[in-house]
Design an enzyme around this catalytic site. Structure first.
Site, PDB file in Angstrom:
ATOM      1  N   LYS A  41       0.951  -1.136  -0.003  1.00  0.00           N
ATOM      2  CA  LYS A  41      -0.065   0.018   0.049  1.00  0.00           C
ATOM      3  C   LYS A  41       0.823   1.243   0.088  1.00  0.00           C
ATOM      4  O   LYS A  41       1.709   1.392   0.821  1.00  0.00           O
ATOM      5  CB  LYS A  41      -0.794  -0.127   1.280  1.00  0.00           C
ATOM      6  CG  LYS A  41      -2.034  -0.989   1.098  1.00  0.00           C
ATOM      7  CD  LYS A  41      -2.687  -0.805   2.392  1.00  0.00           C
ATOM      8  CE  LYS A  41      -4.152  -1.591   2.390  1.00  0.00           C
ATOM      9  NZ  LYS A  41      -4.702  -1.654   3.805  1.00  0.00           N
ATOM     10  N   HIS A 436       2.011  32.287  27.916  1.00  0.00           N
ATOM     11  CA  HIS A 436       1.743  31.685  29.379  1.00  0.00           C
ATOM     12  C   HIS A 436      -0.054  31.429  29.449  1.00  0.00           C
ATOM     13  O   HIS A 436      -0.771  32.256  29.038  1.00  0.00           O
ATOM     14  CB  HIS A 436       1.909  32.730  30.399  1.00  0.00           C
ATOM     15  CG  HIS A 436       1.662  32.204  31.756  1.00  0.00           C
ATOM     16  ND1 HIS A 436       2.315  31.403  32.387  1.00  0.00           N
ATOM     17  CD2 HIS A 436       0.573  32.678  32.513  1.00  0.00           C
ATOM     18  CE1 HIS A 436       1.756  31.188  33.441  1.00  0.00           C
ATOM     19  NE2 HIS A 436       0.715  31.985  33.508  1.00  0.00           N
TER      20      HIS A 436
HETATM   21  C1  LIG Z   1       4.695   0.433  15.172  1.00  0.00           C
HETATM   22  C2  LIG Z   1       5.742   1.268  14.637  1.00  0.00           C
HETATM   23  C3  LIG Z   1       5.647   2.667  15.083  1.00  0.00           C
HETATM   24  C4  LIG Z   1       6.362   3.592  14.397  1.00  0.00           C
HETATM   25  N1  LIG Z   1       6.194   4.962  14.729  1.00  0.00           N
HETATM   26  C5  LIG Z   1       6.692   6.124  14.202  1.00  0.00           C
HETATM   27  C6  LIG Z   1       6.363   7.073  14.854  1.00  0.00           C
HETATM   28  O1  LIG Z   1       5.658   7.553  15.473  1.00  0.00           O
HETATM   29  N2  LIG Z   1       7.382   8.248  14.144  1.00  0.00           N
HETATM   30  C7  LIG Z   1       7.955   8.086  13.228  1.00  0.00           C
HETATM   31  O2  LIG Z   1       8.662   8.986  12.715  1.00  0.00           O
HETATM   32  N3  LIG Z   1       8.214   6.725  12.765  1.00  0.00           N
HETATM   33  C8  LIG Z   1       7.732   5.766  13.374  1.00  0.00           C
HETATM   34  N4  LIG Z   1       7.977   4.300  12.713  1.00  0.00           N
HETATM   35  C9  LIG Z   1       8.917   4.274  11.727  1.00  0.00           C
HETATM   36  C10 LIG Z   1       8.579   4.619  10.507  1.00  0.00           C
HETATM   37  O3  LIG Z   1       7.144   3.758  10.108  1.00  0.00           O
HETATM   38  C11 LIG Z   1       9.643   4.285   9.438  1.00  0.00           C
HETATM   39  O4  LIG Z   1      10.510   5.014   9.903  1.00  0.00           O
HETATM   40  C12 LIG Z   1       9.231   4.511   8.167  1.00  0.00           C
HETATM   41  O5  LIG Z   1       7.951   4.095   7.590  1.00  0.00           O
HETATM   42  C13 LIG Z   1      10.155   4.187   7.018  1.00  0.00           C
HETATM   43  O6  LIG Z   1      10.055   4.734   5.606  1.00  0.00           O
HETATM   44  P1  LIG Z   1      10.475   3.845   4.314  1.00  0.00           P
HETATM   45  O7  LIG Z   1      10.124   4.473   3.275  1.00  0.00           O
HETATM   46  O8  LIG Z   1      12.015   3.805   4.742  1.00  0.00           O
HETATM   47  O9  LIG Z   1      10.059   2.541   4.839  1.00  0.00           O
HETATM   48  P2  LIG Z   1       8.620   2.016   4.623  1.00  0.00           P
HETATM   49  O10 LIG Z   1       7.370   2.842   5.106  1.00  0.00           O
HETATM   50  O11 LIG Z   1       8.724   0.711   5.282  1.00  0.00           O
HETATM   51  O12 LIG Z   1       8.068   1.845   3.176  1.00  0.00           O
HETATM   52  C14 LIG Z   1       8.793   0.816   2.178  1.00  0.00           C
HETATM   53  C15 LIG Z   1       7.909   0.524   1.172  1.00  0.00           C
HETATM   54  O13 LIG Z   1       8.492  -0.173   0.067  1.00  0.00           O
HETATM   55  C16 LIG Z   1       7.589  -1.316  -0.233  1.00  0.00           C
HETATM   56  N5  LIG Z   1       8.432  -2.441  -0.895  1.00  0.00           N
HETATM   57  C17 LIG Z   1       9.205  -3.218  -0.390  1.00  0.00           C
HETATM   58  N6  LIG Z   1       9.916  -4.002  -1.153  1.00  0.00           N
HETATM   59  C18 LIG Z   1       9.416  -3.624  -2.283  1.00  0.00           C
HETATM   60  C19 LIG Z   1       9.693  -4.261  -3.486  1.00  0.00           C
HETATM   61  N7  LIG Z   1      10.515  -5.134  -3.682  1.00  0.00           N
HETATM   62  N8  LIG Z   1       8.867  -3.657  -4.670  1.00  0.00           N
HETATM   63  C20 LIG Z   1       7.975  -2.784  -4.412  1.00  0.00           C
HETATM   64  N9  LIG Z   1       7.613  -2.236  -3.164  1.00  0.00           N
HETATM   65  C21 LIG Z   1       8.553  -2.696  -2.106  1.00  0.00           C
HETATM   66  C22 LIG Z   1       6.735  -1.674   1.014  1.00  0.00           C
HETATM   67  O14 LIG Z   1       5.639  -2.471   0.667  1.00  0.00           O
HETATM   68  C23 LIG Z   1       6.720  -0.470   1.758  1.00  0.00           C
HETATM   69  O15 LIG Z   1       5.325   0.231   1.351  1.00  0.00           O
HETATM   70  C24 LIG Z   1       7.129   3.313  13.483  1.00  0.00           C
HETATM   71  C25 LIG Z   1       7.183   2.113  12.883  1.00  0.00           C
HETATM   72  C26 LIG Z   1       6.608   1.244  13.517  1.00  0.00           C
HETATM   73  C27 LIG Z   1       6.539  -0.334  13.080  1.00  0.00           C
END
Ligand SMILES: Cc1cc2nc3c(=O)[nH]c(=O)nc-3n(C[C@H](O)[C@H](O)[C@H](O)COP(=O)(O)OP(=O)(O)OC[C@H]3O[C@@H](n4cnc5c(N)ncnc54)[C@H](O)[C@@H]3O)c2cc1C
Length: 459
Positions: A41, A436
């Site tokens: 998604k 404040h």
């Molecule tokens: C429970 C929890 C709570 C969190 N709370 C916070 C918070 O409050 N504040 C905060 O800043 N961060 C929070 N985080 C961390 C945050 O979610 C991540 O740092 C952030 O989502 C990272 O973004 P990203 O784009 O690197 O990866 P992701 O968000 O993991 O996105 C990667 C995307 O790549 C896609 N993908 C992977 N492989 C492939 C492929 N081969 N082909 C096509 N698509 C692919 C996946 O489906 C996914 O949609 C939390 C994480 C968790 C698990």
């Protein structure tokens, strides 16, 4: 006849999470041609399995506590129960609206959104379901997954945050394995929902990367909230019989639980995606990138959780934007990892930016610190919360660390982030006026004190 699909782009982005979609939006804004490949998604972990759903649960938890604690404010309330179907409907509603908005945003820009699992098949080619997308630049943004420990299978009542976000009931007894950000946030939710909670943490303190004073205050608050925790204790195994999990510790102790939440960190999603075959240096699954998000292969960038460092959504956003601007030739300033604000949304909230006292002493030698107790802050007293704002400054120099704990203190991190990133002196902040009664005054007062002119505080 429809036009044949274009398969060559300025940027091809693999992964549509925080890092990937931010890069796509900014690149499109800058007039670059973009393909964004996502197998699940749009919005990734943050929107669907991370930041947003967990913060909705934490808000529901706060509402439950408010219902319990009305008497404290002279309001007669009774707490009846938590209806998880109602909580999930609220949480899913929030996620659903944001998801729709994000889909609309991506659709409104000229971004080629490609659904499916992508793979890097050459230095500049991503293949998705037989379609080859060639990028002058490729951005790896495949994110992270919830890790477990060797021999600990995620099944039944042993879950990670991925499953725990969709519970249909409140478990009576929860063991949380890991006292980091995700662990303490879930512990806080479960306690407010009525579970008996025990956190197991191998390191000597909860939220270990934070300033030591913050960990101490959190532990004090959790003790008061009757959240059990065992620090400096290693987990040795878990077995399930029926609906019960038996959690064993290396001390020989066994704890029975109705749910074991495994919150031992997140690992990079990079295996089998062709990164190494394309020549990209990968270390234990993490893609190594320099301060310009460049990997060792020219034209291949990496952003977000797959790059070692803080695993935070806003770091991913910033890196994604950075890459788009870099490719567009805007020469953006590099991101200072220490200047990225960090918030842990348990009750009480933790917010910090910059160096802890220990890190600052190592880096700068002599430092000065000041702790402003929220006991002197009107709004915090109105909220009946305890905590403090701790400042760390270089001796006679700028503020290099801000560490805060207390109800709602996460909302103060924006100002703290500016103070750190603008290298403000305590005297710079001391002359600015804070409204404040707000909790932002606590930040102002801490700077007044450090500038040698305390108001509602002792020097
Ligand atoms: C429970 C929890 C709570 C969190 N709370 C916070 C918070 O409050 N504040 C905060 O800043 N961060 C929070 N985080 C961390 C945050 O979610 C991540 O740092 C952030 O989502 C990272 O973004 P990203 O784009 O690197 O990866 P992701 O968000 O993991 O996105 C990667 C995307 O790549 C896609 N993908 C992977 N492989 C492939 C492929 N081969 N082909 C096509 N698509 C692919 C996946 O489906 C996914 O949609 C939390 C994480 C968790 C698990």
């Amino acid at each position: 006849m429809s036009a044949p699909a274009v398969n060559t782009f300025d940027i091809v982005i693999l992964g549509g999470g925080s890092g990937g979609y931010a890069c796509a939006l900014r690149a499109a804004e800058l007039g670059l041609s973009v393909a964004l490949v996502e197998k699940g998604k749009l919005g990734g972990t943050c929107l669907h399995m991370g930041c947003i759903p967990t913060k909705a649960l934490l808000h529901a938890a706060e509402v439950a506590d408010t219902a319990r604690e009305g008497e404290q404010f002279g309001v007669k309330t009774t707490f009846e129960s938590v209806d998880m179907s109602g909580v999930n409907a609220y949480k899913d509603g929030v996620v659903g609206r944001l998801y729709k908005g994000l889909q609309g945003l991506v659709k409104s820009k000229s971004i080629e959104y490609v659904e499916g699992e992508g793979r890097l098949v050459a230095k500049n080619v991503v293949e998705v379901a037989g379609r080859q997308l060639t990028g002058k630049n490729v951005v790896l943004a495949t994110g992270s997954y919830a890790k477990t420990l060797p021999g600990l299978d995620i099944s039944g009542k042993i879950m990670t945050s991925d499953q725990a976000l969709f519970l249909d009931h409140v478990p009576a007894r929860v063991v949380v394995l890991g006292g980091g950000v995700i662990g303490v946030e879930f512990a806080s939710v479960f306690k407010s929902f009525g579970s008996e909670v025990t956190i197991i943490e191998a390191l000597p303190r909860l939220v270990a990367p934070e300033d030591e004073a913050i960990s101490k205050q959190l532990e004090r608050s959790f003790r008061k909230r009757k959240i059990n925790f065992k620090t400096g204790v290693s987990f040795s195994g878990a077995t399930q019989s029926g609906d019960v999990v038996h959690v064993s510790l290396e001390t020989g102790e066994t704890i029975e639980a109705d749910l074991l939440l495994v919150a031992v960190g997140r690992g990079p999603v990079s295996a089998g995606l062709g990164y190494e075959a394309a020549g990209v240096t990968v270390d234990r699954g993490y893609v190594l990138a320099n301060e310009r998000c460049q990997t060792n292969v020219e034209g291949i960038y990496a952003v977000g959780d797959i790059v070692p460092g803080l695993q935070l959504a806003h770091r991913g956003f910033a890196q994604g934007i950075f890459v788009a601007e870099h490719v567009a030739g805007l020469n953006p300033p590099v991101i200072d990892e220490m200047g990225i604000p960090r918030v842990t949304y348990c009750d009480p909230e933790i917010a910090s930016v910059g160096y802890t006292e220990t890190q600052a002493r190592e880096k700068f030698g002599e430092v000065e610190t000041y702790d402003y107790n929220l006991g002197g802050n009107g709004k915090s007293q109105i909220l009946q919360t305890q905590g403090f704002v701790k400042l760390v400054r270089q001796k006679d120099g700028p503020v290099v660390g801000v560490h805060m704990i207390g109800a709602r203190m996460g909302e103060q991190v924006g100002e703290a982030m500016l103070i750190y990133n603008w290298e403000a002196l305590p005297s710079d902040v001391a002359q600015l006026i804070h409204a404040h009664p707000t909790q932002s005054e606590a930040l102002g007062e801490a700077h007044l004190a450090l500038a040698g002119k305390p108001l509602h505080a002792h020097a």
